[in-house]
Enzyme design. Structure first.
Site, PDB file in Angstrom:
ATOM      1  N   ARG A 128       0.835  -1.199   0.000  1.00 34.37           N
ATOM      2  CA  ARG A 128       0.000   0.000   0.000  1.00 34.37           C
ATOM      3  C   ARG A 128       0.865   1.244   0.000  1.00 34.37           C
ATOM      4  O   ARG A 128       2.024   1.201   0.389  1.00 34.37           O
ATOM      5  CB  ARG A 128      -0.885   0.013   1.251  1.00 34.37           C
ATOM      6  CG  ARG A 128      -2.010  -1.012   1.219  1.00 34.37           C
ATOM      7  CD  ARG A 128      -2.851  -0.902   2.475  1.00 34.37           C
ATOM      8  NE  ARG A 128      -3.595   0.346   2.523  1.00 34.37           N
ATOM      9  CZ  ARG A 128      -3.518   1.232   3.505  1.00 34.37           C
ATOM     10  NH1 ARG A 128      -2.734   1.022   4.534  1.00 34.37           N
ATOM     11  NH2 ARG A 128      -4.225   2.349   3.470  1.00 34.37           N
ATOM     12  N   LYS A 193       4.166  -6.639  11.636  1.00 31.66           N
ATOM     13  CA  LYS A 193       3.447  -6.961  10.401  1.00 31.66           C
ATOM     14  C   LYS A 193       3.707  -8.396   9.935  1.00 31.66           C
ATOM     15  O   LYS A 193       4.847  -8.817   9.745  1.00 31.66           O
ATOM     16  CB  LYS A 193       3.854  -5.975   9.311  1.00 31.66           C
ATOM     17  CG  LYS A 193       3.026  -6.127   8.062  1.00 31.66           C
ATOM     18  CD  LYS A 193       2.615  -4.808   7.493  1.00 31.66           C
ATOM     19  CE  LYS A 193       1.955  -4.987   6.147  1.00 31.66           C
ATOM     20  NZ  LYS A 193       1.431  -3.760   5.608  1.00 31.66           N
ATOM     21  N   ARG A 332       0.469   6.458  18.673  1.00 29.38           N
ATOM     22  CA  ARG A 332       0.963   7.753  19.132  1.00 29.38           C
ATOM     23  C   ARG A 332       1.997   7.531  20.241  1.00 29.38           C
ATOM     24  O   ARG A 332       1.723   6.807  21.204  1.00 29.38           O
ATOM     25  CB  ARG A 332      -0.213   8.560  19.686  1.00 29.38           C
ATOM     26  CG  ARG A 332       0.051  10.030  19.687  1.00 29.38           C
ATOM     27  CD  ARG A 332      -1.251  10.765  19.648  1.00 29.38           C
ATOM     28  NE  ARG A 332      -1.917  10.786  20.940  1.00 29.38           N
ATOM     29  CZ  ARG A 332      -3.184  11.154  21.099  1.00 29.38           C
ATOM     30  NH1 ARG A 332      -3.912  11.483  20.071  1.00 29.38           N
ATOM     31  NH2 ARG A 332      -3.727  11.198  22.298  1.00 29.38           N
TER      32      ARG A 332
END
Ligand code: BTN
Length: 335
Positions: A128, A193, A332
């Protein structure tokens, strides 16, 4: 697939030594020609060991993909499913990108509906947001499915998220648990991932078009290839070792993934994302976590509240719920 190279690779897959002479006999070529082909395999990234008196071997052997075996296993695992399944499974040794192969055919006017393109290696695998997808030979899974959309992409809203649910179902059936999903469609294990899904379209997005669903799953990523990956990654070998389960052979992984993905594609237009939403939310890796959503130059900070009925990300931004359909989440950092 180049039949001679494939035959050579298949004979080396047992991890045993083979003399140049026996390989020459098997392929019906001279020893010099065998040597040339061995070099070709090495250039593709196959780690071939040569020993003066013993010949050639791939230490540890290889778990190769085979079309026939995948088709046989597909039949076996799809017995309780209503899906028609793949029209054709095409296995290549080496392509630029399995998705690109199907998109090219689609652009040439060929019907790609129900076609599966699978490769042992990709030289220009893509992820992506313009990223490269590292695709070393004979160790992971890289495949794409072509699908005809008659009524515009609105009819498949949320499909890329639902595909994550379908893939998790397939992996769970093989005992591969504890996978989570990162919006919109990354597969994660322990925050790293494990795989990714890429949806691409050729044609009129508002009407008739061809969809290509590409899936990459890290199965046994070699350390050498991993240095080019720009994010924390893991693979099914590590996951299965943690769980104490045996990792299924790649042919079985493909077959069971195809069963779930064809079941999804064949029913999606009638079921829609609402059918998969709860399952997606349960797998959401970032639920209630503070994240940054990166959209090009723009960044939004908020707390993940889940996904909408159409698969948009719902973020609590300063006390107000906002929905986003594009972008990439990062956690974050603690203030
Ligand atoms: C992502 O960035 O997470 C999506 C990765 C998709 C990779 C797969 S591998 C098979 C298919 N062919 C490609 O070039 N990309 C997809």
């Amino acid at each position: 697939m180049n039949p001679s190279l494939q035959k050579l690779l298949a004979s080396l897959a047992d991890g045993k030594y083979h003399s140049g002479e026996s390989l020459g006999q098997l392929l019906g070529v001279s020893r010099a020609a065998v040597w040339k082909q061995l070099q070709q395999l090495q250039e593709l990234g196959v780690d071939i060991v040569s020993h003066k008196g013993r010949g050639y071997c791939v230490a540890g052997g290889l778990d190769l993909l085979h079309e026939k075996e995948i088709k046989k296993l597909y039949k076996q695992y799809s017995i309780s499913q209503s899906a028609n399944g793949p029209r054709e499974i095409m296995l290549a040794l080496n392509v630029d990108s399995t998705s690109q192969v199907l998109l090219r055919r689609s652009a040439e006017g060929e019907s790609i509906h129900g076609l599966v393109c699978l490769a042992e290696k990709q030289t220009a695998g893509r992820g992506r947001r313009g990223r490269a997808w590292q695709s070393p030979i004979a160790c992971n899974l890289y495949f794409s499915i072509g699908w005809r959309i008659e009524n515009g992409v609105n009819a498949i809203e949320g499909l890329s998220l639902a595909a994550g649910v379908a893939i998790n179902t397939a992996l769970q059936e093989m005992g591969l648990k504890n996978i989570q999903l990162k919006w919109p469609n990354d597969l994660l294990y322990q925050g790293k991932k494990l795989g990714g899904i890429l949806l691409e379209i050729n044609g009129d997005a508002a009407g008739e078009c061809d969809l290509v669903l590409g899936l990459g799953i890290n199965v046994d990523m070699p350390a050498e290839a991993s240095s080019d990956i720009d994010q924390a990654w893991t693979d099914l070998t590590r996951l299965s070792a943690d769980l104490g389960v045996e990792i299924p052979v790649r042919n079985r992984l493909v077959a069971q993934l195809l069963v779930q993905l064809f079941n999804l594609l064949e029913n999606y237009e009638s079921k829609g994302f609402s059918h998969y939403k709860n399952a997606w939310q349960e797998l959401n890796a970032h639920i209630h976590q503070p994240v940054v959503l990166n959209m090009g130059n723009k960044q939004v900070r908020g707390v993940v509240e889940g996904v909408s009925d159409g698969g948009a990300l719902r973020l609590n931004v300063n006390g107000k719920i906002e929905e986003f359909i594009g972008g990439e989440i990062s956690l974050r950092p603690a203030q």
